[in-house]
Design a protein around this motif. Sequence first.
Motif, PDB file in Angstrom:
ATOM      1  N   VAL A  80      99.435   3.827  55.363  1.00 24.33           N
ATOM      2  CA  VAL A  80     100.412   3.823  54.270  1.00 24.33           C
ATOM      3  C   VAL A  80      99.871   3.062  53.061  1.00 24.33           C
ATOM      4  N   LEU A  81      99.276   1.906  53.306  1.00 24.47           N
ATOM      5  CA  LEU A  81      98.770   1.099  52.193  1.00 24.47           C
ATOM      6  C   LEU A  81      97.489   1.674  51.606  1.00 24.47           C
ATOM      7  N   GLY A  82      96.818   2.535  52.352  1.00 27.32           N
ATOM      8  CA  GLY A  82      95.634   3.213  51.841  1.00 27.32           C
ATOM      9  C   GLY A  82      95.966   4.128  50.675  1.00 27.32           C
ATOM     10  N   ALA A  83      97.218   4.552  50.580  1.00 25.19           N
ATOM     11  CA  ALA A  83      97.666   5.411  49.481  1.00 25.19           C
ATOM     12  C   ALA A  83      97.923   4.615  48.206  1.00 25.19           C
ATOM     13  N   GLY A  84      97.946   3.294  48.314  1.00 22.29           N
ATOM     14  CA  GLY A  84      98.190   2.447  47.148  1.00 22.29           C
ATOM     15  C   GLY A  84      99.232   1.398  47.441  1.00 22.29           C
ATOM     16  N   PRO A  85      99.438   0.469  46.511  1.00 25.72           N
ATOM     17  CA  PRO A  85     100.414  -0.609  46.711  1.00 25.72           C
ATOM     18  C   PRO A  85     101.802  -0.060  47.011  1.00 25.72           C
ATOM     19  N   GLN A  86     102.500  -0.733  47.906  1.00 25.85           N
ATOM     20  CA  GLN A  86     103.832  -0.291  48.318  1.00 25.85           C
ATOM     21  C   GLN A  86     104.762  -1.492  48.424  1.00 25.85           C
ATOM     22  N   ARG A  87     106.016  -1.262  48.122  1.00 30.16           N
ATOM     23  CA  ARG A  87     107.047  -2.279  48.332  1.00 30.16           C
ATOM     24  C   ARG A  87     107.551  -2.186  49.771  1.00 30.16           C
ATOM     25  N   PHE A  88     108.139  -3.267  50.255  1.00 33.07           N
ATOM     26  CA  PHE A  88     108.597  -3.353  51.637  1.00 33.07           C
ATOM     27  C   PHE A  88     109.514  -2.183  52.010  1.00 33.07           C
ATOM     28  N   GLY A  89     110.489  -1.909  51.149  1.00 35.31           N
ATOM     29  CA  GLY A  89     111.443  -0.826  51.423  1.00 35.31           C
ATOM     30  C   GLY A  89     110.768   0.535  51.507  1.00 35.31           C
ATOM     31  N   GLN A  90     109.773   0.759  50.639  1.00 31.75           N
ATOM     32  CA  GLN A  90     109.035   2.032  50.665  1.00 31.75           C
ATOM     33  C   GLN A  90     108.292   2.173  51.990  1.00 31.75           C
ATOM     34  N   ILE A  91     107.637   1.091  52.410  1.00 37.19           N
ATOM     35  CA  ILE A  91     106.890   1.120  53.672  1.00 37.19           C
ATOM     36  C   ILE A  91     107.841   1.420  54.821  1.00 37.19           C
ATOM     37  N   ARG A  92     108.980   0.763  54.815  1.00 35.06           N
ATOM     38  CA  ARG A  92     109.953   0.952  55.904  1.00 35.06           C
ATOM     39  C   ARG A  92     110.433   2.398  55.969  1.00 35.06           C
ATOM     40  N   ARG A  93     110.639   3.019  54.813  1.00 34.68           N
ATOM     41  CA  ARG A  93     111.065   4.432  54.790  1.00 34.68           C
ATOM     42  C   ARG A  93     109.963   5.347  55.312  1.00 34.68           C
ATOM     43  N   LEU A  94     108.707   5.025  54.988  1.00 33.73           N
ATOM     44  CA  LEU A  94     107.581   5.863  55.413  1.00 33.73           C
ATOM     45  C   LEU A  94     107.275   5.719  56.904  1.00 33.73           C
ATOM     46  N   LEU A  95     107.559   4.558  57.463  1.00 35.33           N
ATOM     47  CA  LEU A  95     107.298   4.315  58.883  1.00 35.33           C
ATOM     48  C   LEU A  95     108.606   4.368  59.657  1.00 35.33           C
ATOM     49  N   GLU A  96     109.024   5.566  59.947  1.00 30.78           N
ATOM     50  CA  GLU A  96     110.292   5.780  60.623  1.00 30.78           C
ATOM     51  C   GLU A  96     110.292   5.099  61.995  1.00 30.78           C
ATOM     52  N   GLY A  97     111.342   4.319  62.248  1.00 34.34           N
ATOM     53  CA  GLY A  97     111.488   3.701  63.556  1.00 34.34           C
ATOM     54  C   GLY A  97     111.067   2.245  63.634  1.00 34.34           C
ATOM     55  N   VAL A  98     110.447   1.717  62.584  1.00 35.85           N
ATOM     56  CA  VAL A  98     110.037   0.312  62.619  1.00 35.85           C
ATOM     57  C   VAL A  98     111.202  -0.559  62.137  1.00 35.85           C
ATOM     58  N   GLU A 145     106.601  -8.957  60.403  1.00 29.06           N
ATOM     59  CA  GLU A 145     105.643  -9.649  61.275  1.00 29.06           C
ATOM     60  C   GLU A 145     104.258  -9.009  61.201  1.00 29.06           C
ATOM     61  N   ASN A 146     104.204  -7.689  61.251  1.00 33.28           N
ATOM     62  CA  ASN A 146     102.924  -6.978  61.186  1.00 33.28           C
ATOM     63  C   ASN A 146     102.255  -7.153  59.826  1.00 33.28           C
ATOM     64  N   LEU A 147     103.025  -7.105  58.754  1.00 35.05           N
ATOM     65  CA  LEU A 147     102.467  -7.325  57.419  1.00 35.05           C
ATOM     66  C   LEU A 147     101.911  -8.738  57.300  1.00 35.05           C
ATOM     67  N   ARG A 148     102.637  -9.717  57.851  1.00 31.88           N
ATOM     68  CA  ARG A 148     102.159 -11.108  57.839  1.00 31.88           C
ATOM     69  C   ARG A 148     100.838 -11.246  58.597  1.00 31.88           C
ATOM     70  N   GLN A 149     100.742 -10.592  59.750  1.00 32.83           N
ATOM     71  CA  GLN A 149      99.510 -10.660  60.549  1.00 32.83           C
ATOM     72  C   GLN A 149      98.344 -10.013  59.814  1.00 32.83           C
ATOM     73  N   SER A 193      99.350  -4.485  49.309  1.00 30.81           N
ATOM     74  CA  SER A 193      98.216  -3.597  49.058  1.00 30.81           C
ATOM     75  C   SER A 193      97.058  -4.017  49.948  1.00 30.81           C
ATOM     76  N   LEU A 194      96.069  -3.135  50.056  1.00 29.02           N
ATOM     77  CA  LEU A 194      94.873  -3.469  50.816  1.00 29.02           C
ATOM     78  C   LEU A 194      93.949  -4.329  49.966  1.00 29.02           C
ATOM     79  N   THR A 195      93.337  -5.314  50.585  1.00 25.60           N
ATOM     80  CA  THR A 195      92.299  -6.109  49.934  1.00 25.60           C
ATOM     81  C   THR A 195      91.004  -5.300  50.003  1.00 25.60           C
ATOM     82  N   PRO A 196      89.940  -5.733  49.336  1.00 30.71           N
ATOM     83  CA  PRO A 196      88.658  -5.033  49.498  1.00 30.71           C
ATOM     84  C   PRO A 196      88.232  -4.941  50.974  1.00 30.71           C
TER      85      PRO A 196
END
Length: 119
Positions: A33-51, A58-62, A84-87
Amino acid sequence: MDMSSDTDHEDVCGMSVAIDVVGGKWKLHLMWVLGAGPQRFGQIRRLLEGVSEKVLAENLRQLESSGVVHREVFPEIPPRVEYSLTPLGEELNVALRPLEAWGDKNRHELRGNLLASVS
């Protein structure tokens, strides 16, 4: 002088190091998901159905503590947070693409094998 105890951590297989970073049900999906570009928390949650919100946070923190995800807080009201993804994360995402391609290529055979083993 036996220095093996001092260097044991360096002898760990690279695959183990990578799995430590992206292991678990959601981290590979988050990298995608983040490979597509920066995302907000709500956007990520919508894209990852069931999380759940808790598991996603917790996963983002890790991933952030591993150095592959960057969390940026924008000084707005209300505050806006983007992930977003770091280098390092971009490099890991490139390394994960062949795994995704292998899964796409062999999806039907693998599902057939799984179904056959259950019956």
